[in-house]
Design a protein around this motif. Structure first.
Motif, PDB file in Angstrom:
ATOM      1  N   VAL A  27       0.849  -1.180   0.000  1.00  0.00           N
ATOM      2  CA  VAL A  27       0.000   0.000   0.000  1.00  0.00           C
ATOM      3  C   VAL A  27       0.891   1.238   0.000  1.00  0.00           C
ATOM      4  O   VAL A  27       1.717   1.418   0.897  1.00  0.00           O
ATOM      5  CB  VAL A  27      -0.935   0.019   1.237  1.00  0.00           C
ATOM      6  N   ARG A  28       0.735   2.078  -1.028  1.00  0.00           N
ATOM      7  CA  ARG A  28       1.463   3.344  -1.096  1.00  0.00           C
ATOM      8  C   ARG A  28       0.812   4.315  -0.112  1.00  0.00           C
ATOM      9  O   ARG A  28      -0.401   4.520  -0.121  1.00  0.00           O
ATOM     10  CB  ARG A  28       1.406   3.927  -2.505  1.00  0.00           C
ATOM     11  N   ILE A  29       1.626   4.903   0.747  1.00  0.00           N
ATOM     12  CA  ILE A  29       1.148   5.802   1.798  1.00  0.00           C
ATOM     13  C   ILE A  29       0.691   7.124   1.175  1.00  0.00           C
ATOM     14  O   ILE A  29       1.427   7.730   0.398  1.00  0.00           O
ATOM     15  CB  ILE A  29       2.268   6.063   2.822  1.00  0.00           C
ATOM     16  N   ALA A  30      -0.499   7.587   1.556  1.00  0.00           N
ATOM     17  CA  ALA A  30      -1.026   8.850   1.038  1.00  0.00           C
ATOM     18  C   ALA A  30      -0.582  10.047   1.876  1.00  0.00           C
ATOM     19  O   ALA A  30      -0.580  11.164   1.393  1.00  0.00           O
ATOM     20  CB  ALA A  30      -2.551   8.808   0.981  1.00  0.00           C
ATOM     21  N   GLY A  31      -0.223   9.833   3.117  1.00  0.00           N
ATOM     22  CA  GLY A  31       0.163  10.940   3.989  1.00  0.00           C
ATOM     23  C   GLY A  31       1.660  11.031   4.170  1.00  0.00           C
ATOM     24  O   GLY A  31       2.442  10.414   3.444  1.00  0.00           O
ATOM     25  N   ALA A  32       2.051  11.774   5.182  1.00  0.00           N
ATOM     26  CA  ALA A  32       3.465  12.003   5.450  1.00  0.00           C
ATOM     27  C   ALA A  32       4.121  10.858   6.200  1.00  0.00           C
ATOM     28  O   ALA A  32       5.337  10.719   6.161  1.00  0.00           O
ATOM     29  CB  ALA A  32       3.629  13.302   6.237  1.00  0.00           C
ATOM     30  N   ALA A  33       3.331  10.050   6.886  1.00  0.00           N
ATOM     31  CA  ALA A  33       3.899   8.985   7.718  1.00  0.00           C
ATOM     32  C   ALA A  33       2.997   7.752   7.666  1.00  0.00           C
ATOM     33  O   ALA A  33       1.798   7.856   7.412  1.00  0.00           O
ATOM     34  CB  ALA A  33       4.044   9.477   9.158  1.00  0.00           C
ATOM     35  N   PRO A  34       3.550   6.572   7.928  1.00  0.00           N
ATOM     36  CA  PRO A  34       2.763   5.344   7.848  1.00  0.00           C
ATOM     37  C   PRO A  34       1.916   5.037   9.077  1.00  0.00           C
ATOM     38  O   PRO A  34       1.139   4.094   9.065  1.00  0.00           O
ATOM     39  CB  PRO A  34       3.835   4.269   7.680  1.00  0.00           C
ATOM     40  N   GLY A  68       8.029   4.559   1.125  1.00  0.00           N
ATOM     41  CA  GLY A  68       6.722   5.135   0.834  1.00  0.00           C
ATOM     42  C   GLY A  68       5.580   4.145   0.849  1.00  0.00           C
ATOM     43  O   GLY A  68       4.470   4.476   0.443  1.00  0.00           O
ATOM     44  N   GLU A  69       5.846   2.914   1.310  1.00  0.00           N
ATOM     45  CA  GLU A  69       4.815   1.885   1.335  1.00  0.00           C
ATOM     46  C   GLU A  69       4.780   1.166   2.681  1.00  0.00           C
ATOM     47  O   GLU A  69       5.741   1.220   3.446  1.00  0.00           O
ATOM     48  CB  GLU A  69       5.080   0.817   0.251  1.00  0.00           C
ATOM     49  N   VAL A  70       3.654   0.518   2.923  1.00  0.00           N
ATOM     50  CA  VAL A  70       3.522  -0.429   4.032  1.00  0.00           C
ATOM     51  C   VAL A  70       2.950  -1.712   3.458  1.00  0.00           C
ATOM     52  O   VAL A  70       2.447  -1.744   2.335  1.00  0.00           O
ATOM     53  CB  VAL A  70       2.610   0.100   5.175  1.00  0.00           C
ATOM     54  N   ARG A  71       3.034  -2.773   4.240  1.00  0.00           N
ATOM     55  CA  ARG A  71       2.425  -4.051   3.884  1.00  0.00           C
ATOM     56  C   ARG A  71       1.252  -4.291   4.825  1.00  0.00           C
ATOM     57  O   ARG A  71       1.393  -4.144   6.035  1.00  0.00           O
ATOM     58  CB  ARG A  71       3.435  -5.185   4.011  1.00  0.00           C
ATOM     59  N   LEU A  72       0.117  -4.643   4.266  1.00  0.00           N
ATOM     60  CA  LEU A  72      -1.065  -4.963   5.071  1.00  0.00           C
ATOM     61  C   LEU A  72      -1.580  -6.335   4.678  1.00  0.00           C
ATOM     62  O   LEU A  72      -1.438  -6.756   3.525  1.00  0.00           O
ATOM     63  CB  LEU A  72      -2.183  -3.939   4.849  1.00  0.00           C
ATOM     64  N   ARG A  73      -2.197  -7.006   5.628  1.00  0.00           N
ATOM     65  CA  ARG A  73      -2.869  -8.276   5.362  1.00  0.00           C
ATOM     66  C   ARG A  73      -4.307  -8.126   5.853  1.00  0.00           C
ATOM     67  O   ARG A  73      -4.552  -7.782   7.003  1.00  0.00           O
ATOM     68  CB  ARG A  73      -2.178  -9.414   6.104  1.00  0.00           C
ATOM     69  N   PHE A  74      -5.261  -8.380   4.945  1.00  0.00           N
ATOM     70  CA  PHE A  74      -6.679  -8.253   5.259  1.00  0.00           C
ATOM     71  C   PHE A  74      -7.294  -9.625   5.438  1.00  0.00           C
ATOM     72  O   PHE A  74      -6.959 -10.565   4.708  1.00  0.00           O
ATOM     73  CB  PHE A  74      -7.433  -7.554   4.126  1.00  0.00           C
TER      74      PHE A  74
END
Length: 108
Positions: A27-34, A68-74
């Motif tokens: 997931v590409r982060i939309a804000g300044a921080a994750p 600029g990204e995080v990893r998420l699991r849904f």
């Protein structure tokens, strides 16, 4: 429709692809921080912050990713094919579900 679905949601990021074969999303982060993405217990995935068809997913795993990204699991999303159907969609959450900000700062 629940109260959370009626609230204006904040765009936290955009799903850009799979991280591994077993169901992690990049997931590409939309804000300044994750921070908001990394501490979210649940998020909504849809075409916009106001998408009435956005689907709520419980987050059961997260971590830092590429710059600029995080990893998420849904919950309910397993494998690259399932993630492929989500690529390009926005990850959102109501401001009331996000960590409090310092005085004078706002989610947008």
């Amino acid at each position: 429709m629940t109260h959370s679905q009626n609230q204006q949601r904040i765009v936290l990021g955009e799903i850009v692809g799979p991280h591994r074969l077993d169901g992690e999303e990049r997931v590409r982060i939309a804000g300044a921080a994750p921070g908001p993405l990394l501490c979210a217990a649940a998020v909504w995935v849809g075409t916009s912050a106001t998408d009435p068809e956005a689907r709520r997913y419980r987050v059961h795993g997260c971590g830092p990713g590429r710059k600029g990204e995080v990893r998420l699991r849904f919950d309910g999303i397993e494998g690259r094919d399932a993630i492929g159907r989500l690529v390009g969609l926005l990850v959102t959450a109501p401001a009331s579900h996000l960590p409090p900000l310092p005085q004078g700062e706002f989610y947008w």
